[in-house]
Scaffold this active site. Structure first.
Site, PDB file in Angstrom:
ATOM      1  N   SER A  78       0.860  -1.192   0.000  1.00  8.66           N
ATOM      2  CA  SER A  78       0.000   0.000   0.000  1.00  8.66           C
ATOM      3  C   SER A  78       0.890   1.234   0.000  1.00  8.66           C
ATOM      4  CB  SER A  78      -0.858   0.011   1.274  1.00  8.66           C
ATOM      5  OG  SER A  78      -1.522   1.263   1.407  1.00  8.66           O
ATOM      6  N   TYR A  93      -1.746  -0.753  10.690  1.00 11.76           N
ATOM      7  CA  TYR A  93      -1.773  -0.969   9.230  1.00 11.76           C
ATOM      8  C   TYR A  93      -0.507  -0.396   8.593  1.00 11.76           C
ATOM      9  CZ  TYR A  93      -3.714  -1.146   4.478  1.00 11.76           C
ATOM     10  OH  TYR A  93      -3.931  -1.412   3.137  1.00 11.76           O
TER      11      TYR A  93
HETATM   12  P1  NAD Z   1     -11.052  -5.933   1.207  1.00 10.31           P
HETATM   13  O1  NAD Z   1     -11.158  -5.755   2.678  1.00 10.31           O
HETATM   14  O2  NAD Z   1     -12.146  -5.437   0.335  1.00 10.31           O
HETATM   15  O3  NAD Z   1     -10.800  -7.465   0.864  1.00 10.31           O
HETATM   16  C1  NAD Z   1      -9.840  -8.182   1.549  1.00 10.31           C
HETATM   17  C2  NAD Z   1     -10.213  -9.636   1.477  1.00 10.31           C
HETATM   18  O4  NAD Z   1      -9.238 -10.344   2.240  1.00 10.31           O
HETATM   19  C3  NAD Z   1     -11.592  -9.920   2.078  1.00 10.31           C
HETATM   20  O5  NAD Z   1     -12.340 -10.725   1.201  1.00 10.31           O
HETATM   21  C4  NAD Z   1     -11.254 -10.638   3.373  1.00 10.31           C
HETATM   22  O6  NAD Z   1     -12.218 -11.606   3.750  1.00 10.31           O
HETATM   23  C5  NAD Z   1      -9.917 -11.285   3.029  1.00 10.31           C
HETATM   24  N1  NAD Z   1      -9.157 -11.594   4.235  1.00 10.31           N
HETATM   25  C6  NAD Z   1      -8.944 -10.781   5.301  1.00 10.31           C
HETATM   26  N2  NAD Z   1      -8.250 -11.440   6.237  1.00 10.31           N
HETATM   27  C7  NAD Z   1      -8.018 -12.681   5.751  1.00 10.31           C
HETATM   28  C8  NAD Z   1      -7.376 -13.827   6.267  1.00 10.31           C
HETATM   29  N3  NAD Z   1      -6.840 -13.822   7.494  1.00 10.31           N
HETATM   30  N4  NAD Z   1      -7.314 -14.946   5.503  1.00 10.31           N
HETATM   31  C9  NAD Z   1      -7.872 -14.958   4.283  1.00 10.31           C
HETATM   32  N5  NAD Z   1      -8.507 -13.911   3.732  1.00 10.31           N
HETATM   33  C10 NAD Z   1      -8.580 -12.789   4.473  1.00 10.31           C
HETATM   34  O7  NAD Z   1      -9.659  -5.296   0.817  1.00 10.31           O
HETATM   35  P2  NAD Z   1      -9.168  -4.572  -0.527  1.00 10.31           P
HETATM   36  O8  NAD Z   1      -9.426  -3.135  -0.357  1.00 10.31           O
HETATM   37  O9  NAD Z   1      -9.621  -5.287  -1.741  1.00 10.31           O
HETATM   38  O10 NAD Z   1      -7.606  -4.763  -0.328  1.00 10.31           O
HETATM   39  C11 NAD Z   1      -6.885  -5.811  -0.915  1.00 10.31           C
HETATM   40  C12 NAD Z   1      -5.416  -5.542  -0.662  1.00 10.31           C
HETATM   41  O11 NAD Z   1      -5.074  -4.273  -1.193  1.00 10.31           O
HETATM   42  C13 NAD Z   1      -5.062  -5.487   0.818  1.00 10.31           C
HETATM   43  O12 NAD Z   1      -3.768  -6.033   0.987  1.00 10.31           O
HETATM   44  C14 NAD Z   1      -5.059  -4.007   1.122  1.00 10.31           C
HETATM   45  O13 NAD Z   1      -4.244  -3.706   2.221  1.00 10.31           O
HETATM   46  C15 NAD Z   1      -4.496  -3.477  -0.182  1.00 10.31           C
HETATM   47  N6  NAD Z   1      -4.817  -2.078  -0.461  1.00 10.31           N
HETATM   48  C16 NAD Z   1      -6.108  -1.671  -0.659  1.00 10.31           C
HETATM   49  C17 NAD Z   1      -6.362  -0.333  -0.956  1.00 10.31           C
HETATM   50  C18 NAD Z   1      -7.755   0.190  -1.212  1.00 10.31           C
HETATM   51  O14 NAD Z   1      -7.910   1.399  -1.434  1.00 10.31           O
HETATM   52  N7  NAD Z   1      -8.783  -0.648  -1.271  1.00 10.31           N
HETATM   53  C19 NAD Z   1      -5.298   0.580  -1.035  1.00 10.31           C
HETATM   54  C20 NAD Z   1      -4.006   0.126  -0.822  1.00 10.31           C
HETATM   55  C21 NAD Z   1      -3.773  -1.212  -0.540  1.00 10.31           C
END
Ligand code: NAD
Length: 249
Positions: free
Chosen positions: A129, A142
């Site tokens: 991120s 985080y």
């Molecule tokens: P989200 O919360 O929408 O989805 C994350 C998924 O991971 C969920 O389906 C959840 O059930 C699953 N998950 C969580 N803990 C888990 C575990 N212990 N075992 C298995 N599955 C698990 O998240 P997102 O926004 O799609 O983010 C995906 C990745 O991108 C993450 O690593 C997040 O940190 C990163 N990210 C997201 C953003 C954003 O703006 N959405 C920005 C930067 C980085």
């Protein structure tokens, strides 16, 4: 590049960015193993496993399913826990531990558990991120987990290079996932909140899950054969400026 003989494991694939990654690989003819706490949606060519990546039992389920799939060319460590808000003064120890376990320790241990199934030429892509590059007030756990994942990516790149494996990471900006869109809708002033998010980026918009998936796909592919240990921002220019998108003052 389409290669139906290739297999990919995507964690956290039930929704958001992980789901978009799984969909992109499935569209391009890969065998996809999607892992999540809840069962990911059923895509063509996709196997699904319900697993918590932060537990040994969950990781073992993923390894077993990956073996049944016939091998892994790309592992995408995408799952993350984003629920432990709090500053360095008040984040709970429980929230801190969960965040570090899921976001930092699990990518290490899952990669280690799968390494025997990764042939030379295979790749790992970690989803970090912009918050692993810079910090945000009130989000200490985080920030620390993603900062750790950034440097773990480099450590993995060095230690796994002798095994013929490449390891890179993406660092997304704000992405229009279900969760982000929900937090905008539920804020006191959704229009202003959306504008604030958009203004963090030089391109003045949120990224899409698909736009992150495309970079993940590239990093996992032969097209990126000379890249390892790289942290690639997918952030619409958010980190191009030390003043958040260079907004004039
Ligand atoms: P989200 O919360 O929408 O989805 C994350 C998924 O991971 C969920 O389906 C959840 O059930 C699953 N998950 C969580 N803990 C888990 C575990 N212990 N075992 C298995 N599955 C698990 O998240 P997102 O926004 O799609 O983010 C995906 C990745 O991108 C993450 O690593 C997040 O940190 C990163 N990210 C997201 C953003 C954003 O703006 N959405 C920005 C930067 C980085």
């Amino acid at each position: 590049m389409t290669d139906a003989s290739n297999g990919v494991v995507v964690t956290g694939a039930a929704r958001g960015i992980g789901r978009a990654i799984a969909e992109l690989y499935a569209e391009r003819g890969w065998r996809v193993l999607s892992a999540d706490l809840s069962l990911p949606p059923n895509l063509r060519g996709q196997r699904r496993v319900k697993a918590d990546v932060s537990t040994a039992a969950g990781r073992e389920r993923i390894v077993r399913a990956a073996r049944e799939m016939g091998g892994v060319q790309v592992l995408v460590n995408n799952a993350a826990f984003q629920g432990a808000h709090g500053s360095v003064l008040d984040v709970s120890e429980r929230g801190w531990a969960r965040t570090l376990n899921v976001n930092l320790t699990a990518p290490l241990l899952l990669t280690r558990a799968l390494v025997d199934l990764l042939p030379r030429g295979a790749a790992v892509v970690n989803v970090a991120s912009v918050q692993g590059l810079f910090a945000e007030p009130g989000n200490a756990a985080y920030n620390a987990s993603k900062g750790g994942l950034v440097n773990l990516t480099r450590a993995m790149a060095l230690d796994l290079a002798p095994h013929g494996l490449r390891v890179n990471a993406v660092a997304p900006g704000a992405i229009s996932t279900e969760a982000v869109l929900q937090s905008i809708t539920e804020s006191d002033d959704p229009e202003q909140t959306r504008q604030d998010y958009e203004d963090l980026h030089a391109l003045r918009r949120l990224g899409t899950p698909r736009e992150v998936a495309q970079v993940v796909y590239f990093l996992g592919s032969e097209e990126a054969a000379f890249m390892t240990g790289a942290i690639v921002p997918v952030d619409g220019g958010m980190t191009a400026s030390f003043m958040m998108a260079g907004r004039p003052v």
